[in-house]
Design a protein around this motif. Structure first.
Motif, PDB file in Angstrom:
ATOM      1  N   SER A  73      -5.795 -30.420  14.667  1.00 44.55           N
ATOM      2  CA  SER A  73      -4.957 -29.282  15.053  1.00 44.55           C
ATOM      3  C   SER A  73      -3.969 -29.713  16.130  1.00 44.55           C
ATOM      4  N   PRO A  74      -2.731 -29.239  16.076  1.00 45.79           N
ATOM      5  CA  PRO A  74      -1.759 -29.614  17.120  1.00 45.79           C
ATOM      6  C   PRO A  74      -2.143 -29.069  18.484  1.00 45.79           C
ATOM      7  N   GLN A  75      -2.841 -27.916  18.518  1.00 44.37           N
ATOM      8  CA  GLN A  75      -3.245 -27.346  19.808  1.00 44.37           C
ATOM      9  C   GLN A  75      -4.165 -28.298  20.571  1.00 44.37           C
ATOM     10  N   ALA A  76      -5.075 -28.949  19.854  1.00 46.06           N
ATOM     11  CA  ALA A  76      -6.000 -29.874  20.515  1.00 46.06           C
ATOM     12  C   ALA A  76      -5.247 -31.031  21.161  1.00 46.06           C
ATOM     13  N   TRP A  77      -4.270 -31.583  20.443  1.00 40.94           N
ATOM     14  CA  TRP A  77      -3.540 -32.736  20.979  1.00 40.94           C
ATOM     15  C   TRP A  77      -2.568 -32.329  22.084  1.00 40.94           C
ATOM     16  N   CYS A  78      -2.092 -31.091  22.045  1.00 42.08           N
ATOM     17  CA  CYS A  78      -1.279 -30.605  23.164  1.00 42.08           C
ATOM     18  C   CYS A  78      -2.123 -30.501  24.430  1.00 42.08           C
ATOM     19  N   ALA A  79      -3.364 -30.032  24.279  1.00 44.25           N
ATOM     20  CA  ALA A  79      -4.258 -29.948  25.438  1.00 44.25           C
ATOM     21  C   ALA A  79      -4.565 -31.338  25.992  1.00 44.25           C
ATOM     22  N   ILE A  80      -4.801 -32.283  25.092  1.00 48.66           N
ATOM     23  CA  ILE A  80      -5.061 -33.661  25.544  1.00 48.66           C
ATOM     24  C   ILE A  80      -3.828 -34.229  26.254  1.00 48.66           C
ATOM     25  N   GLY A  81      -2.646 -33.966  25.704  1.00 49.82           N
ATOM     26  CA  GLY A  81      -1.419 -34.449  26.336  1.00 49.82           C
ATOM     27  C   GLY A  81      -1.201 -33.843  27.710  1.00 49.82           C
ATOM     28  N   ASN A  82      -1.463 -32.532  27.848  1.00 47.54           N
ATOM     29  CA  ASN A  82      -1.327 -31.901  29.169  1.00 47.54           C
ATOM     30  C   ASN A  82      -2.323 -32.473  30.166  1.00 47.54           C
ATOM     31  N   CYS A  83      -3.496 -32.842  29.662  1.00 45.86           N
ATOM     32  CA  CYS A  83      -4.511 -33.444  30.528  1.00 45.86           C
ATOM     33  C   CYS A  83      -3.996 -34.767  31.116  1.00 45.86           C
ATOM     34  N   TYR A  84      -3.396 -35.598  30.287  1.00 45.47           N
ATOM     35  CA  TYR A  84      -2.836 -36.862  30.787  1.00 45.47           C
ATOM     36  C   TYR A  84      -1.587 -36.622  31.628  1.00 45.47           C
ATOM     37  N   GLY A  85      -0.801 -35.596  31.259  1.00 46.45           N
ATOM     38  CA  GLY A  85       0.383 -35.287  32.054  1.00 46.45           C
ATOM     39  C   GLY A  85       0.032 -34.868  33.469  1.00 46.45           C
ATOM     40  N   LEU A  86      -1.079 -34.126  33.611  1.00 51.12           N
ATOM     41  CA  LEU A  86      -1.516 -33.719  34.940  1.00 51.12           C
ATOM     42  C   LEU A  86      -1.918 -34.929  35.783  1.00 51.12           C
ATOM     43  N   HIS A 126       3.221 -36.564  20.538  1.00 49.44           N
ATOM     44  CA  HIS A 126       3.738 -37.062  19.260  1.00 49.44           C
ATOM     45  C   HIS A 126       2.720 -36.849  18.147  1.00 49.44           C
ATOM     46  N   ARG A 127       1.456 -37.026  18.465  1.00 48.07           N
ATOM     47  CA  ARG A 127       0.400 -36.796  17.476  1.00 48.07           C
ATOM     48  C   ARG A 127       0.399 -35.338  17.020  1.00 48.07           C
ATOM     49  N   ALA A 128       0.591 -34.431  17.950  1.00 45.28           N
ATOM     50  CA  ALA A 128       0.659 -33.007  17.598  1.00 45.28           C
ATOM     51  C   ALA A 128       1.846 -32.727  16.680  1.00 45.28           C
ATOM     52  N   VAL A 129       2.980 -33.368  16.957  1.00 41.88           N
ATOM     53  CA  VAL A 129       4.166 -33.182  16.113  1.00 41.88           C
ATOM     54  C   VAL A 129       3.913 -33.702  14.705  1.00 41.88           C
ATOM     55  N   HIS A 130       3.257 -34.843  14.588  1.00 45.55           N
ATOM     56  CA  HIS A 130       2.980 -35.410  13.269  1.00 45.55           C
ATOM     57  C   HIS A 130       2.021 -34.523  12.471  1.00 45.55           C
ATOM     58  N   LEU A 131       1.093 -33.876  13.149  1.00 48.72           N
ATOM     59  CA  LEU A 131       0.144 -33.001  12.455  1.00 48.72           C
ATOM     60  C   LEU A 131       0.812 -31.722  11.969  1.00 48.72           C
ATOM     61  N   ASP A 132       1.774 -31.225  12.714  1.00 52.33           N
ATOM     62  CA  ASP A 132       2.491 -30.013  12.313  1.00 52.33           C
ATOM     63  C   ASP A 132       3.922 -30.137  12.801  1.00 52.33           C
ATOM     64  N   SER A 133       4.796 -30.539  11.892  1.00 51.53           N
ATOM     65  CA  SER A 133       6.192 -30.785  12.278  1.00 51.53           C
ATOM     66  C   SER A 133       6.928 -29.496  12.616  1.00 51.53           C
ATOM     67  N   ARG A 134       6.340 -28.320  12.267  1.00 48.73           N
ATOM     68  CA  ARG A 134       6.982 -27.041  12.568  1.00 48.73           C
ATOM     69  C   ARG A 134       6.408 -26.392  13.829  1.00 48.73           C
ATOM     70  N   HIS A 163       7.147 -30.166  20.191  1.00 48.29           N
ATOM     71  CA  HIS A 163       8.424 -30.853  20.387  1.00 48.29           C
ATOM     72  C   HIS A 163       8.918 -30.672  21.825  1.00 48.29           C
ATOM     73  N   THR A 164       8.767 -29.450  22.337  1.00 44.41           N
ATOM     74  CA  THR A 164       9.226 -29.179  23.701  1.00 44.41           C
ATOM     75  C   THR A 164       8.441 -29.986  24.726  1.00 44.41           C
ATOM     76  N   LEU A 165       7.133 -30.063  24.549  1.00 43.70           N
ATOM     77  CA  LEU A 165       6.316 -30.840  25.478  1.00 43.70           C
ATOM     78  C   LEU A 165       6.687 -32.324  25.425  1.00 43.70           C
ATOM     79  N   CYS A 166       7.006 -32.802  24.232  1.00 42.01           N
ATOM     80  CA  CYS A 166       7.507 -34.183  24.131  1.00 42.01           C
ATOM     81  C   CYS A 166       8.778 -34.354  24.955  1.00 42.01           C
ATOM     82  N   GLY A 167       9.674 -33.376  24.856  1.00 44.83           N
ATOM     83  CA  GLY A 167      10.908 -33.439  25.634  1.00 44.83           C
ATOM     84  C   GLY A 167      10.641 -33.472  27.128  1.00 44.83           C
ATOM     85  N   HIS A 168       9.687 -32.660  27.597  1.00 44.09           N
ATOM     86  CA  HIS A 168       9.361 -32.658  29.031  1.00 44.09           C
ATOM     87  C   HIS A 168       8.885 -34.038  29.493  1.00 44.09           C
TER      88      HIS A 168
END
Length: 761
Positions: A528-541, A553-561, A566-571
């Motif tokens: 799920s993209p939500q899981a990888w967004c949470a993992i990414g925020n964890c490393y971002g913190l 990027h993994r979240a984007v690949h799992l769900d390109s829509r 995409h926004t978190l990648c930009g940040h």
């Protein structure tokens, strides 16, 4: 065999045995190639997440359902142009969109993702006009910012439209069933001359072999052999099952064993035969309308059983000729071999008495095959409703009266529907209005609307996650954390809003809770993209931006829509000062959702840091138009205007930002900066004194006050405030600037470079 395979495939799909369904459906298509069977095979592949298989199977098909399934396949494969061409063929501009509301909804999604907002809105509106219960269409309209008030969409007009639709369906079904009955009776009469007792018995045995092999008790496919039910002037009201009639036009034939005529069985009001007749005459359509097979005492019976006894009683009273034929075609009764072994029909004889048949064991045939007494209860209800109806004769006029009565009896069912419809529409009205206000970022109003829900509805995962999102937009992270925690408790398996929840914990700097959330989401659904967004925020913190970027990027690949990924990648790209890739990611998010204001804000920040102030002002204003209640967006728009030397407009926007969120220290700080540039030192110091009380540990506030005192020539106070700013441990860049300013306190003429360095504070 075809019906048997279809039933097995559908049974496997219902039981989520997709691989078994695919295997059996391939056998079906090999043995009986047709576009309908290809549709079923494509559906199996779609259920198994193999859209590419369905795509190749259905490519070039022309039937409406085939085009719809093909469009679904194309949509899942991101072939949006082909999906649009399947739903709206270019060479047939006036063709209807298949599957009504669902087809329009799919077409709306296609138009949305191809950046044709107006067309998308039109089709979502059409979908809702066809089916007011299609919540997904209203949800998309809210996301596009084009939804009308929920009172209009889910109001009384929708209830009336639903009632009219249900009534028209009930009426058309009633008339259609009556016409089918006439066709069935005509077919039976015509087929009686071509059937013989020997052929009937032989055919029945062959069909039985197919029936026993079917796990769902599907009916035999041979519908060409019919039953001779008597002379053509006897009208029999037989209603085939609405489900089974789709597979074959054959009517259910009678099932009984030939016996010697019994005067008690053939006539007399006190006979078991007449008792059954009176009990069964009325509810025979009631049973068949269910369109289902009921399992009774270990045997499968279709609801055509009671009609057999009714017909036999009518034939006996009218002294009609009746010959019993084999069981065949859809709607046939499934019985054990003890009922079928002696099944035969007598040849035509001159005596009407010798040609008549009797019901095996009379009433006991039914009572020994009841399932928890449900059939008898239905018989009792029917007996009480039909005390004035004679069951001794069956005539054409009686059928007309029965048809009219059943059509009339269907009206109470329709009249009872609006009560449930109004309750559901009222629920959707509250949910819809709350969601619409949330998408318009009128979050406080949305929270008030959600409070109108019942306790049961409010404490569901979806509603609580929407409440959490509303608090997140209000920058009330503590309340957002509380709401999302309740949502997790209500639906621990749901991923709805968990990407936002991880950002809430990121802003609260809850490193432990964020790490736990990431692990939990990953264990629930690692894809799920939500899981990888949470993992990414964890490393971002943890300031590990490169690892965070990989996870986003993994979240984007799992769900390109998934626009937020995409926004978190930009940040993260901006944090790494890779502005070019950051801009690309923000633009990708906006192609998916043009109202995703976070990306407009991200682009504005990039251009602000690049000192492209006009571009920054444009993108901040776009974000502000989408979310006009965000104090942060107002503040940065004011900063862009100030950079463009439009100080009056900047001050006006900053004042709005302060009123929008008095807890946000940033607008007050920027107001003091603007006042300093206008040399309104006293006003700037007053604002900073208030800000110092609300945010006493903000080093930038103390540094700015030191700068103002330096400009006023009060070097002692300036030195005090600069020193206090250093004690609060600012960033390395700010430390260097403050120290440089302190060294120049005794210099009478400050260089322009020094002023610019101080302004960066």
């Amino acid at each position: 065999m075809e019906t048997l395979l279809i039933g097995c495939v559908q049974s496997s799909l219902r039981l989520f045995m997709h691989r078994n369904a695919i295997f059996l459906c391939e056998r079906l298509c090999a043995e009986f190639p047709s576009e309908l069977n290809l549709q079923l095979l494509a559906s199996c592949y779609l259920h198994n997440n193999q859209a590419y298989c369905a795509y190749h199977i259905l490519k070039g098909t022309q039937m409406a359902q085939s085009r719809y399934l093909f469009a679904i396949s194309c949509f899942q494969m991101d072939l949006l142009r082909e999906a649009e061409a399947a739903l709206c063929p270019v060479n047939e501009p006036n063709v209807e969109v298949p599957n009504g509301a669902a087809g329009h909804y799919l077409l709306g999604l296609i138009y949305r993702y191809t950046d044709r907002r107006k067309s998308a809105v039109d089709h979502f509106m059409q979908a809702l006009s066809i089916d007011p219960f299609l919540w997904a269409a209203y949800e998309e309209l809210c996301i596009l910012g084009a939804a009308e008030e929920a009172n209009g969409t889910f109001g009384e007009a929708a209830a009336i439209r639903i009632q009219q639709h249900l009534y028209s369906e009930a009426t058309s079904q009633s008339f259609q069933t009556g016409s089918e009955d006439c066709m069935v009776q005509s077919n039976r009469t015509l087929a009686s001359d071509d059937s013989s007792p020997r052929q009937s018995k032989h055919s029945h045995g062959n069909n039985l072999k197919e029936i026993h092999g079917h796990p769902l008790g599907a009916v035999a496919r041979n519908a060409s052999q019919q039953v001779n039910c008597g002379p053509s002037n006897v009208s029999l009201y037989n209603t085939p099952s609405p489900v089974l009639i789709q597979l074959s036009g054959a009517a259910p034939p009678p099932l009984c064993r030939n016996q010697q005529p019994n005067p008690r069985a053939l006539g007399g009001e006190g006979s078991p035969r007449s008792t059954i007749n009176a009990a069964i005459q009325a509810p025979r359509r009631k049973f068949m309308d269910d369109g289902k097979l009921r399992k009774v005492s270990g045997k499968l019976f279709s609801d055509s059983g009671p009609r057999r006894s009714t017909r036999l009683a009518g034939e006996a009273t009218a002294n009609a000729n009746s010959n019993v034929s084999q069981v065949g075609g859809n709607g046939a009764i499934h019985t054990s071999a003890k009922f079928l072994r002696g099944f035969s029909s007598s040849s035509k004889m001159s005596s009407a008495t010798s040609r008549s048949t009797t019901v095996r064991k009379g009433l006991s045939w039914f009572t020994e095959n009841l399932d928890e007494g449900r059939l008898l209860e239905a018989f009792d209800d029917a007996r009480s409703d039909n005390t004035t109806t004679s069951s001794s004769t069956v005539s054409g006029s009686g059928d007309d009266r029965l048809l009219e009565r059943e059509r009339t009896n269907s009206l109470p069912h329709v009249s009872r529907v609006p009560a449930g419809v109004l309750e559901l529409l009222n629920l959707l009205r509250i949910l819809g209005e709350g969601y619409r206000l949330s998408c318009l970022y009128r979050c406080q109003e949305a929270l008030e609307v959600y409070l109108k829900l019942s306790h049961q509805q409010y404490n569901t995962g979806w509603v609580l996650s929407q409440v959490g999102k509303a608090y997140f937009e209000l920058v009330d992270y503590f309340e957002a954390d509380r709401a999302f925690s309740l949502a997790r408790r209500a639906s621990p398996y749901s991923l709805e809003g968990m990407d936002i929840y991880s950002t809430v914990l990121y802003h609260l700097k809850e490193e432990m809770k964020l790490s736990y959330l990431a692990q939990e989401l990953s264990s629930i659904d690692r894809l799920s993209p939500q899981a990888w967004c949470a993992i990414g925020n964890c490393y971002g913190l943890q300031k590990d931006h490169e690892t965070a970027l990989k996870n986003f990027h993994r979240a984007v690949h799992l769900d390109s829509r998934f626009a937020y990924a995409h926004t978190l990648c930009g940040h993260e790209y901006v944090a790494l000062e890779d502005f070019e890739n950051g801009i690309k990611r923000y633009q990708s998010a906006l192609r998916i959702d043009a109202r995703h204001y976070n990306s407009w804000y991200g682009l504005g920040m990039v251009y602000l840091r690049q000192e492209k102030y006009e571009f920054a002002e444009h993108h901040f204003r776009k974000a502000f138009q989408i979310n006009p209640r965000s104090s942060v967006l107002m503040c940065y728009l004011g900063m862009a205007l100030h950079a463009l030397k439009r100080n009056e407009g900047a001050l006006e926007m900053i004042e709005k930002a302060i009123l929008a969120d008095k807890k946000n220290p940033l607008p007050m700080y920027q107001k003091a900066n603007i006042l300093l540039s206008l040399e309104r030192f006293d006003e700037a110091l007053n604002d900073l004194e208030q800000l110092k009380e609300n945010a006493p540990r903000e080093s930038s506030v103390w540094a700015l006050m030191g700068k103002i005192y330096k400009r006023l020539g009060m070097h002692g106070k300036a030195m005090f405030h600069f020193g206090h700013a250093l004690d609060l441990k600012p960033s390395a860049a700010d430390v260097a600037t403050i120290k440089s300013t302190i060294e120049k306190l005794n210099v009478p003429e400050e260089t322009e470079v020094s002023d610019e360095a101080e302004d960066s504070l």
